[in-house]
Design an enzyme around this catalytic site. Sequence first.
Site, PDB file in Angstrom:
ATOM      1  N   ASN A  35      20.314 -23.814 -20.091  1.00 49.64           N
ATOM      2  CA  ASN A  35      19.792 -22.603 -20.721  1.00 49.64           C
ATOM      3  C   ASN A  35      20.474 -21.402 -20.071  1.00 49.64           C
ATOM      4  OD1 ASN A  35      18.342 -20.487 -21.750  1.00 49.64           O
ATOM      5  ND2 ASN A  35      16.422 -20.978 -20.693  1.00 49.64           N
ATOM      6  N   LYS A  58      20.273 -18.387 -20.967  1.00 52.76           N
ATOM      7  CA  LYS A  58      19.481 -17.146 -21.107  1.00 52.76           C
ATOM      8  C   LYS A  58      20.375 -16.020 -21.650  1.00 52.76           C
ATOM      9  CE  LYS A  58      16.594 -18.761 -17.397  1.00 52.76           C
ATOM     10  NZ  LYS A  58      15.300 -18.536 -16.801  1.00 52.76           N
ATOM     11  N   HIS A  79       9.671 -21.043 -24.862  1.00 53.73           N
ATOM     12  CA  HIS A  79      10.018 -20.748 -23.466  1.00 53.73           C
ATOM     13  C   HIS A  79       9.051 -19.689 -22.920  1.00 53.73           C
ATOM     14  CE1 HIS A  79      12.207 -19.547 -19.903  1.00 53.73           C
ATOM     15  NE2 HIS A  79      12.913 -20.666 -20.025  1.00 53.73           N
ATOM     16  N   GLU A 126       9.479 -17.263 -21.062  1.00 48.95           N
ATOM     17  CA  GLU A 126       9.961 -15.880 -21.105  1.00 48.95           C
ATOM     18  C   GLU A 126       9.686 -15.250 -22.471  1.00 48.95           C
ATOM     19  OE1 GLU A 126      13.958 -16.579 -19.661  1.00 48.95           O
ATOM     20  OE2 GLU A 126      13.142 -16.994 -17.670  1.00 48.95           O
ATOM     21  N   GLU A 163       7.825 -26.962 -18.017  1.00 49.10           N
ATOM     22  CA  GLU A 163       8.370 -25.928 -17.133  1.00 49.10           C
ATOM     23  C   GLU A 163       7.221 -25.087 -16.580  1.00 49.10           C
ATOM     24  OE1 GLU A 163      12.741 -24.968 -18.064  1.00 49.10           O
ATOM     25  OE2 GLU A 163      11.532 -23.664 -19.321  1.00 49.10           O
ATOM     26  N   GLY A 171      13.024 -19.865 -11.993  1.00 53.41           N
ATOM     27  CA  GLY A 171      13.764 -18.816 -11.281  1.00 53.41           C
ATOM     28  C   GLY A 171      13.223 -18.484  -9.900  1.00 53.41           C
ATOM     29  N   SER A 191      13.891 -24.116 -11.589  1.00 50.57           N
ATOM     30  CA  SER A 191      14.609 -24.077 -10.306  1.00 50.57           C
ATOM     31  C   SER A 191      15.308 -25.378  -9.937  1.00 50.57           C
ATOM     32  CB  SER A 191      13.661 -23.665  -9.162  1.00 50.57           C
ATOM     33  OG  SER A 191      13.240 -22.341  -9.341  1.00 50.57           O
TER      34      SER A 191
END
Length: 240
Positions: free
Chosen positions: A6, A8, A95, A97, A164, A170, A201
Site C-alpha cells: 500500500n 498510500k 482502510h 485512514e 489492521e 505506522g 508496521s
Amino acid sequence: MYFIANWKMFGGLNSLNSLNKVVNFFKGFKEKKTTKIIYCPPSTLILPMSKKLKSSGIDVGAQNCHQNENYGAFTGSINSKMLKNVGAKYVIIGHSENRSSGETNEIINIKIRSALKSGLKVIFCIGETLKEKRKKNTKQILNIQIKKGLDKIKNKKNIIIAYEPVWAIGSGIIPKSNELFKIIEFIKKKNKVFKILYGGSVNSKNIRDLKSISIIDGFLIGGSSQDSKKFIDIIKKTYN
Ligand code: PEP
C-alpha cells in the site's frame, strides 16, 4: 502468501523504476507459485504501473473507490469500473485512514458490492482503535465491521480480509503474537472462506515473528513497501 504493497499518497512516475528490482527478484523466486504480490499505488500510477508489470506475475490494485457503481457528478472521485478499466485487479476498501475521515460501515458495504460487480477483488480492511482495544472491545468491533461491511454479499470468494489494528499502522508497534493468533483465529472461525492478512508496521525485522503465526495468509504493507529492498527482504524472510 499474499504481499500487498500500500503506497498510500506517495510516488510519481519516477517511482516506477524502483519496481525493476522486485520484478527481477520475482522472476527467479523459488516460491513464486504460492506467492501473490499486489501493488496498490496512488490512482495516478495504476495505468503506467499495470503496463510496466504486465507479464511479471505481479498484480496492481487501487487504494479506494467511490461507492457509486456508475459514472456521475462526483468531482474528484473514481469508481470501481474506472479502476478496472485502467488495469486494477484489486481494490483496498475500509482502510482506517478512510474510516477516520468519515467512511462508515454502510458506505464500505456499498463500495465492496460495487467493486465486486465491476470484477475487482476486494482487500477489506478491519481493525480496532487503541481505545477500543483498551476497553476490550476488539472482537465486538471486528464483528460489527465484518457483519455490516459484508451485508447482503453472498459470494465472498473474491474478498480477502486484512486485519489492521489502527494502533499498529505506522506506529512501529505490532500485536503480541499470541493475541494476534487469537484474533486471526476468531475471524477465520466466523468466516471460513476468507484469506486473512495482517497489516500494521510490518518490516524486515518483525517479519520473523509474524511469519511464525501460521494461520496468517499474508501481509498488507504500508511504509516498508515503498522501498523495494525492504519489501523484497520481507518476502524472502517470510519463507526462510
Ligand atoms: C497500511 O496503511 O495499510 C499499513 C499497513 O501501513 P504501515 O505498514 O506503514 O503500518
